[in-house]
Write a protein that holds these residues in place. Structure first.
Motif: not given
Length: 163
Positions: A61, A66, A69
């Motif tokens: 990530a 991110q 997520e």
């Protein structure tokens, strides 16, 4: 630039990731999946290599947002632990960890998180633990310390799940 380097002999291979001393309760890292939250490409390359050599699977990530997520979208138990940089764009490691710890899904909110940062003072370690991280490893990463940290954090989680 020309760099002259020696080829390692077998005596120097004792420090390789596969030869790390095990904790009291041995944990096999082979086949485990790590989520690496790191914005620096060179650091990603180094850490991914070390983890690959130990048989771990690594996904990256590029920042804390991110990371959050990717964890939210993954199936429960898909990632075994997170290696989290602190200083990243969009969402830093502290913010990402706090958001992860607030997730409703307990399987995801309790995932082991290890800070990996150049901020190596006691205050930095304290801040990482206060944010909800399970441990702190300073950069540049000492291979032995990294794997001991991973094994200790995973052992602790395994024991807590058995209670």
């Amino acid at each position: 630039i020309d760099l002259s380097m020696k080829i390692a002999d077998t005596d120097n291979l004792k420090e390789a990731p596969g030869n790390i001393e095990k904790t009291d309760e041995e944990i096999s890292l082979k086949g485990m999946r790590a989520l690496l939250a790191e914005d620096n490409d060179i650091n990603v390359e180094i850490i991914t290599y070390l983890l690959d050599e130990a048989g771990l699977l690594t996904e990256r990530a590029a920042d804390g947002a991110q990371c959050l997520e990717m964890l939210e979208k993954a199936e429960d138990g898909y990632y075994d632990f997170i290696l989290m940089d602190i200083l990243m764009p969009n969402m830093n490691g502290y913010e990402s960890t706090r958001a992860i710890r607030k997730l409703e899904n307990k399987s995801k909110s309790r995932i082991p998180i290890i800070a990996m940062t150049a901020n190596a003072f006691d205050e930095d370690k304290r801040q990482a633990l206060e944010a909800g991280m399970d441990d702190h490893v300073a950069k540049p990463v000492d291979v032995k310390k990294l794997f001991k940290s991973i094994e200790a954090v995973l052992s602790k989680r395994k024991r807590s799940l058995q209670l």
